[in-house]
Design a protein around this motif. Structure first.
Motif, PDB file in Angstrom:
ATOM      1  N   ALA A 189      78.007  70.026 -58.865  1.00 25.29           N
ATOM      2  CA  ALA A 189      76.616  69.919 -58.411  1.00 25.29           C
ATOM      3  C   ALA A 189      75.670  69.628 -59.570  1.00 25.29           C
ATOM      4  O   ALA A 189      74.744  68.820 -59.447  1.00 25.29           O
ATOM      5  N   GLU A 190      75.887  70.275 -60.702  1.00 23.61           N
ATOM      6  CA  GLU A 190      75.035  70.065 -61.876  1.00 23.61           C
ATOM      7  C   GLU A 190      75.062  68.602 -62.326  1.00 23.61           C
ATOM      8  O   GLU A 190      74.076  68.081 -62.858  1.00 23.61           O
ATOM      9  N   ASN A 191      76.203  67.939 -62.081  1.00 27.00           N
ATOM     10  CA  ASN A 191      76.344  66.538 -62.479  1.00 27.00           C
ATOM     11  C   ASN A 191      76.082  65.562 -61.334  1.00 27.00           C
ATOM     12  O   ASN A 191      76.430  64.386 -61.424  1.00 27.00           O
ATOM     13  N   GLY A 192      75.470  66.067 -60.261  1.00 28.84           N
ATOM     14  CA  GLY A 192      75.049  65.189 -59.182  1.00 28.84           C
ATOM     15  C   GLY A 192      76.096  64.900 -58.132  1.00 28.84           C
ATOM     16  O   GLY A 192      75.862  64.104 -57.216  1.00 28.84           O
ATOM     17  N   GLY A 193      77.252  65.544 -58.240  1.00 28.29           N
ATOM     18  CA  GLY A 193      78.302  65.368 -57.237  1.00 28.29           C
ATOM     19  C   GLY A 193      78.082  66.271 -56.034  1.00 28.29           C
ATOM     20  O   GLY A 193      77.204  67.141 -56.036  1.00 28.29           O
ATOM     21  N   VAL A 194      78.891  66.066 -55.012  1.00 28.50           N
ATOM     22  CA  VAL A 194      78.766  66.828 -53.761  1.00 28.50           C
ATOM     23  C   VAL A 194      80.012  67.693 -53.570  1.00 28.50           C
ATOM     24  O   VAL A 194      81.078  67.186 -53.212  1.00 28.50           O
ATOM     25  N   PRO A 195      79.904  69.002 -53.818  1.00 28.10           N
ATOM     26  CA  PRO A 195      81.072  69.873 -53.628  1.00 28.10           C
ATOM     27  C   PRO A 195      81.365  70.090 -52.136  1.00 28.10           C
ATOM     28  O   PRO A 195      80.460  70.413 -51.359  1.00 28.10           O
ATOM     29  N   ILE A 196      82.612  69.914 -51.761  1.00 32.40           N
ATOM     30  CA  ILE A 196      83.084  70.260 -50.414  1.00 32.40           C
ATOM     31  C   ILE A 196      84.034  71.434 -50.599  1.00 32.40           C
ATOM     32  O   ILE A 196      85.160  71.279 -51.068  1.00 32.40           O
ATOM     33  N   MET A 197      83.551  72.618 -50.251  1.00 36.98           N
ATOM     34  CA  MET A 197      84.215  73.855 -50.649  1.00 36.98           C
ATOM     35  C   MET A 197      85.048  74.443 -49.507  1.00 36.98           C
ATOM     36  O   MET A 197      84.555  74.585 -48.390  1.00 36.98           O
ATOM     37  N   VAL A 198      86.289  74.804 -49.823  1.00 35.87           N
ATOM     38  CA  VAL A 198      87.212  75.356 -48.834  1.00 35.87           C
ATOM     39  C   VAL A 198      87.721  76.704 -49.329  1.00 35.87           C
ATOM     40  O   VAL A 198      88.143  76.833 -50.481  1.00 35.87           O
ATOM     41  N   ALA A 199      87.661  77.710 -48.463  1.00 33.54           N
ATOM     42  CA  ALA A 199      88.188  79.041 -48.800  1.00 33.54           C
ATOM     43  C   ALA A 199      88.259  79.871 -47.530  1.00 33.54           C
ATOM     44  O   ALA A 199      87.757  79.470 -46.476  1.00 33.54           O
ATOM     45  N   ARG A 200      88.861  81.050 -47.636  1.00 36.50           N
ATOM     46  CA  ARG A 200      88.939  81.952 -46.471  1.00 36.50           C
ATOM     47  C   ARG A 200      87.597  82.598 -46.172  1.00 36.50           C
ATOM     48  O   ARG A 200      87.250  82.822 -45.027  1.00 36.50           O
ATOM     49  N   TYR A 236      69.957  73.033 -57.622  1.00 36.15           N
ATOM     50  CA  TYR A 236      70.089  71.615 -57.971  1.00 36.15           C
ATOM     51  C   TYR A 236      69.577  70.655 -56.888  1.00 36.15           C
ATOM     52  O   TYR A 236      69.625  69.444 -57.084  1.00 36.15           O
ATOM     53  N   GLN A 237      69.121  71.188 -55.759  1.00 40.57           N
ATOM     54  CA  GLN A 237      68.708  70.341 -54.632  1.00 40.57           C
ATOM     55  C   GLN A 237      69.836  69.390 -54.225  1.00 40.57           C
ATOM     56  O   GLN A 237      69.606  68.229 -53.865  1.00 40.57           O
ATOM     57  N   ILE A 238      71.050  69.893 -54.312  1.00 45.15           N
ATOM     58  CA  ILE A 238      72.248  69.131 -53.931  1.00 45.15           C
ATOM     59  C   ILE A 238      72.814  69.719 -52.648  1.00 45.15           C
ATOM     60  O   ILE A 238      72.971  70.940 -52.525  1.00 45.15           O
ATOM     61  N   ASN A 239      73.125  68.851 -51.689  1.00 45.45           N
ATOM     62  CA  ASN A 239      73.815  69.316 -50.483  1.00 45.45           C
ATOM     63  C   ASN A 239      75.288  69.530 -50.792  1.00 45.45           C
ATOM     64  O   ASN A 239      75.938  68.669 -51.392  1.00 45.45           O
ATOM     65  N   SER A 240      75.803  70.686 -50.400  1.00 44.36           N
ATOM     66  CA  SER A 240      77.242  70.948 -50.499  1.00 44.36           C
ATOM     67  C   SER A 240      77.722  71.336 -49.104  1.00 44.36           C
ATOM     68  O   SER A 240      76.917  71.537 -48.189  1.00 44.36           O
ATOM     69  N   TYR A 241      79.023  71.433 -48.939  1.00 45.59           N
ATOM     70  CA  TYR A 241      79.590  71.698 -47.621  1.00 45.59           C
ATOM     71  C   TYR A 241      80.616  72.812 -47.719  1.00 45.59           C
ATOM     72  O   TYR A 241      81.371  72.898 -48.698  1.00 45.59           O
TER      73      TYR A 241
END
Length: 264
Positions: A28-39, A55-60
Motif C-alpha cells: 500500500a505504501e508503494n501504491g499497490g493494492v493488497p488483496i488480503m486472505v486469512a481466517r 495511504y488512501q489506498i483501497n485494499s480487499y
C-alpha cells in the motif's frame, strides 16, 4: 519501486498478522493494492481500514481457511471473478511445530504439509492460468532457511520447506516463457507470533532472540523484489552463507555447529 508496484493487485495469504500484514502495508505504501486472505476477517477488516486511512489506498479482505481445499478454491475463484486482473500472488501463510521425530504428533505433520505445501501449490495452480492469460504475473513463495539446512526438532517443518523450494524452482522454469516471475523467500527466525505454536515453551525464541529478523525488514525486501527477476531472497545474509558452506562441507558444519543446531 513505487512506479513498478503502483496500481498492481497482489494477493497475500496469511495477511492478518506477522510478515503477511507488514507486506500488505508495504504494498500500500508503494501504491499497490493488497488483496488480503486469512481466517480472521475481523483482523483483515481492521487492517483494511487502517490502510485506507493512512495511504488512501483501497485494499480487499477475503476470509478463508487454507486448510480447507474447497474454501481455498472458492476464494481464489471469487478474487479472479471480482477483479479484472491479478498481478501477483504472495504465498505467505504457514505454520510450524518443533518436535523430535519420535515425539511429533501426526496431526501436526499433516497440518504443516496442508498449509505450507498443499495450499501453496493449489492456490498457485488455481491462479496460474490467469497469469498466463495476461502473460504477466509474479509468484512469491515464502520458504525458509530450514529448507536448506535441516536441524533437530524441525524434521517435518524442514521437509515442508524443502518441498516449497523444489516446487518453486520447477515452477520458475515452467513459466519462463509467460513473463511470470517466481521468487523464493528463505528466512531465518523472524520476530512474529509463529513461535507461539512452533515453540510454546519459548526456550528456542529466547535462545535466538538477538538473531531474529524484524518483519518490517523482511516485508521491505519482498516488496522491493516484486515484478523483478529476483530468484531468491535469503535473510539473514550470514545464514545464507552458512547454508552454502553446509552444502560444500555438511559433516564438518554439523560437528562445528552442533550446539547452535540443538538450540531448539
Amino acid at each position: 519501486m513505487q512506479n513498478r508496484i503502483a496500481g498492481k493487485k497482489i494477493i497475500i495469504t496469511g495477511a492478518s498478522s506477522g510478515i503477511g500484514e507488514r507486506i500488505a502495508w508495504q504494498i500500500a505504501e508503494n501504491g499497490g493494492v493488497p488483496i488480503m486472505v486469512a481466517r480472521s476477517i475481523n483482523k483483515l477488516k481492521n487492517l483494511q481500514m487502517q490502510i485506507k486511512k493512512t495511504y488512501q489506498i483501497n485494499s480487499y479482505a477475503y476470509q478463508a481457511d487454507l486448510l480447507n481445499q474447497k474454501e481455498l478454491d472458492n476464494v481464489i475463484n471469487q478474487i479472479i471473478a471480482e477483479h479484472t486482473q491479478i498481478h501477483g500472488l504472495i504465498n505467505n501463510a504457514g505454520a510450524g511445530v518443533f518436535d523430535y521425530v519420535r515425539d511429533m504428533q501426526w496431526s501436526d505433520v499433516e497440518r504443516m504439509f496442508q498449509l505450507n505445501v498443499f495450499a501453496l501449490m493449489r492456490g498457485t495452480k488455481c491462479l496460474l492460468p490467469h497469469f498466463m492469460q495476461y502473460n504477466e504475473g509474479h509468484i512469491v513463495n515464502v520458504a525458509s532457511q530450514a529448507g536448506k539446512i535441516a536441524t533437530p526438532k524441525a524434521a517435518a517443518y524442514a521437509a515442508t520447506k524443502h518441498a516449497v523450494l523444489g516446487f518453486t524452482n520447477s515452477l520458475r522454469l515452467e513459466t519462463a516463457d509467460f513473463n511470470i516471475h517466481v521468487t523464493a523467500i528463505n528466512l531465518g527466525p523472524v520476530n512474529t507470533n509463529f513461535f507461539a505454536s512452533a515453540d510454546p515453551s519459548g526456550d528456542y525464541q529466547k535462545n535466538i532472540e538477538r538473531f531474529m529478523l524484524h518483519p518490517d525488514k523482511v516485508a521491505m525486501k519482498v516488496v522491493k523484489a516484486l515484478f523483478t527477476d529476483k530468484r531468491e531472497i535469503n535473510l539473514p545474509g550470514w545464514m545464507e552463507l552458512g547454508s552454502k558452506l553446509y552444502h560444500l562441507f555438511p559433516q564438518a558444519l554439523e560437528r562445528l555447529l552442533k550446539k547452535q543446531f540443538d538450540k531448539k
